[in-house]
Write a protein that holds these residues in place. Structure first.
Motif, short mmCIF file in Angstrom:
data_model
loop_
_atom_site.label_atom_id
_atom_site.label_comp_id
_atom_site.label_asym_id
_atom_site.label_seq_id
_atom_site.Cartn_x
_atom_site.Cartn_y
_atom_site.Cartn_z
N ARG A 138 61.21 -8.35 42.28
CA ARG A 138 61.53 -9.70 42.75
C ARG A 138 61.50 -9.79 44.27
O ARG A 138 61.94 -10.76 44.85
CB ARG A 138 62.91 -10.13 42.25
CG ARG A 138 63.01 -10.23 40.75
CD ARG A 138 64.40 -10.62 40.30
NE ARG A 138 64.48 -10.73 38.87
CZ ARG A 138 64.22 -11.85 38.19
NH1 ARG A 138 63.87 -12.95 38.84
NH2 ARG A 138 64.31 -11.88 36.88
N ASP A 139 61.01 -8.75 44.94
CA ASP A 139 60.99 -8.69 46.39
C ASP A 139 59.57 -8.85 46.91
O ASP A 139 58.69 -8.07 46.54
CB ASP A 139 61.56 -7.33 46.84
CG ASP A 139 61.54 -7.14 48.35
OD1 ASP A 139 61.66 -8.15 49.06
OD2 ASP A 139 61.40 -5.99 48.79
N PRO A 140 59.25 -9.86 47.70
CA PRO A 140 60.16 -10.84 48.28
C PRO A 140 60.44 -12.03 47.36
O PRO A 140 61.32 -12.83 47.62
CB PRO A 140 59.42 -11.29 49.54
CG PRO A 140 57.98 -11.17 49.17
CD PRO A 140 57.89 -9.97 48.25
N TYR A 141 59.67 -12.16 46.26
CA TYR A 141 59.91 -13.23 45.30
C TYR A 141 59.22 -12.86 43.99
O TYR A 141 58.27 -12.06 43.98
CB TYR A 141 59.39 -14.57 45.81
CG TYR A 141 58.02 -14.48 46.44
CD1 TYR A 141 56.86 -14.40 45.67
CD2 TYR A 141 57.89 -14.46 47.83
CE1 TYR A 141 55.63 -14.28 46.24
CE2 TYR A 141 56.64 -14.34 48.42
CZ TYR A 141 55.51 -14.26 47.61
OH TYR A 141 54.27 -14.14 48.19
N PRO A 142 59.67 -13.42 42.87
CA PRO A 142 59.01 -13.13 41.58
C PRO A 142 57.57 -13.66 41.59
O PRO A 142 57.28 -14.69 42.20
CB PRO A 142 59.87 -13.89 40.56
CG PRO A 142 61.15 -14.16 41.26
CD PRO A 142 60.83 -14.28 42.72
N VAL A 143 56.69 -12.96 40.90
CA VAL A 143 55.28 -13.36 40.86
C VAL A 143 54.86 -13.58 39.41
O VAL A 143 55.15 -12.76 38.53
CB VAL A 143 54.39 -12.28 41.51
CG1 VAL A 143 52.92 -12.65 41.40
CG2 VAL A 143 54.78 -12.08 42.96
N TYR A 144 54.18 -14.68 39.17
CA TYR A 144 53.66 -15.00 37.83
C TYR A 144 52.54 -14.03 37.47
O TYR A 144 51.67 -13.74 38.29
CB TYR A 144 53.14 -16.44 37.82
CG TYR A 144 52.53 -16.86 36.52
CD1 TYR A 144 53.33 -17.17 35.43
CD2 TYR A 144 51.14 -16.94 36.36
CE1 TYR A 144 52.78 -17.55 34.22
CE2 TYR A 144 50.58 -17.33 35.16
CZ TYR A 144 51.40 -17.63 34.10
OH TYR A 144 50.86 -18.01 32.91
N PRO A 145 52.51 -13.51 36.24
CA PRO A 145 51.47 -12.55 35.83
C PRO A 145 50.14 -13.24 35.53
O PRO A 145 49.73 -13.39 34.37
CB PRO A 145 52.07 -11.88 34.59
CG PRO A 145 52.98 -12.92 34.02
CD PRO A 145 53.54 -13.69 35.20
N LEU A 146 49.46 -13.65 36.58
CA LEU A 146 48.23 -14.43 36.44
C LEU A 146 47.14 -13.66 35.69
O LEU A 146 46.46 -14.22 34.83
CB LEU A 146 47.73 -14.84 37.83
CG LEU A 146 46.47 -15.69 37.87
CD1 LEU A 146 46.67 -17.00 37.13
CD2 LEU A 146 46.05 -15.94 39.31
N GLY A 147 46.98 -12.38 36.03
CA GLY A 147 45.94 -11.60 35.36
C GLY A 147 46.13 -11.55 33.86
O GLY A 147 45.18 -11.70 33.08
N MET A 148 47.37 -11.35 33.42
CA MET A 148 47.67 -11.31 31.99
C MET A 148 47.32 -12.64 31.34
O MET A 148 46.75 -12.69 30.24
CB MET A 148 49.15 -10.99 31.76
CG MET A 148 49.55 -10.98 30.30
SD MET A 148 51.26 -10.49 30.00
CE MET A 148 52.15 -11.92 30.63
N SER A 149 47.64 -13.74 32.01
CA SER A 149 47.39 -15.05 31.41
C SER A 149 45.89 -15.35 31.31
O SER A 149 45.44 -16.00 30.37
CB SER A 149 48.11 -16.15 32.19
OG SER A 149 47.55 -16.30 33.48
#
Length: 199
Positions: free
Chosen positions: A71-82
């Motif tokens: 979560r550092d520096p912020y949470p990231v959406y798993p774009l590759g998986m999607s």
């Protein structure tokens, strides 16, 4: 590039070949292919035409996992998986996406038991934070623990991919004991692999 482990455990590059059945099965896998550069509170589902009875003409049940917990520096959406989920869904498969950052790795065993996947794919986005001040140093150990968890729950093939995996594909494939790995863009390669596994 698609990389795979054969049953003898050696890494191969350039051909999609090796494991192609239930673990311990004598069934041969795909001989060769040209190499190419959330329901129930647990995860999201991209509904295709899959069934609960394994491989077949109605598509496969595929569980995609994003093991990133940073979560550092912020949470990231798993774009590759999607993106991979979208490609598989359009091809007629039933896909469930499991974002460990949202659901927590402790819910993974239940997801496997309730979804009954035919194939499990891991999307490794990063190997570290590239931030020397971050308390979170390496991400690979987290992914390896989740792969081991999957092995305890099921004997279906495990596939690795993602930008993090593509940095050190042969090393990660060896450390994880996964059956398959796709280095580089995976939208077409995964469809070829899944089509061969369905045969």
């Amino acid at each position: 590039a698609v990389r795979s482990r054969n049953r003898a455990g050696s890494a191969r590059t350039g051909l999609l070949s090796g494991y192609g059945g239930k673990r311990g099965s004598s069934a041969a896998g795909p001989a060769s292919l040209p190499f190419r550069s959330r329901a129930g509170g647990d995860s999201s589902v991209c509904a295709g035409r899959g069934n609960a009875h394994g491989f077949g003409g109605d598509g496969m049940r595929i569980l995609l996992i994003a093991p990133n917990l940073c979560r550092d520096p912020y949470p990231v959406y798993p774009l590759g998986m999607s993106v991979i989920a979208g490609a598989l869904t359009r091809a007629g498969h039933t896909v469930r996406q499991f974002d460990a950052l949202v659901h927590g790795p402790e819910t993974l065993p239940r997801t496997i038991r309730t979804f009954h996947p035919d194939l499990i794919g891991f999307s490794l986005r990063n190997l570290d934070t590239v931030n020397s001040r971050s308390p979170e140093k390496g991400f690979l150990d987290t992914a390896l623990r989740m792969i081991a968890c999957c092995r305890k729950e099921t004997d279906v093939p495990i596939l690795l991919g993602g930008s993090g995996y593509s940095l050190l594909p042969e090393t990660i494939l060896r450390l994880s004991g996964a059956d398959w790995g796709i280095a580089g863009e995976g939208e077409e390669a995964i469809l070829e692999l899944v089509a061969e596994l369905e045969r």
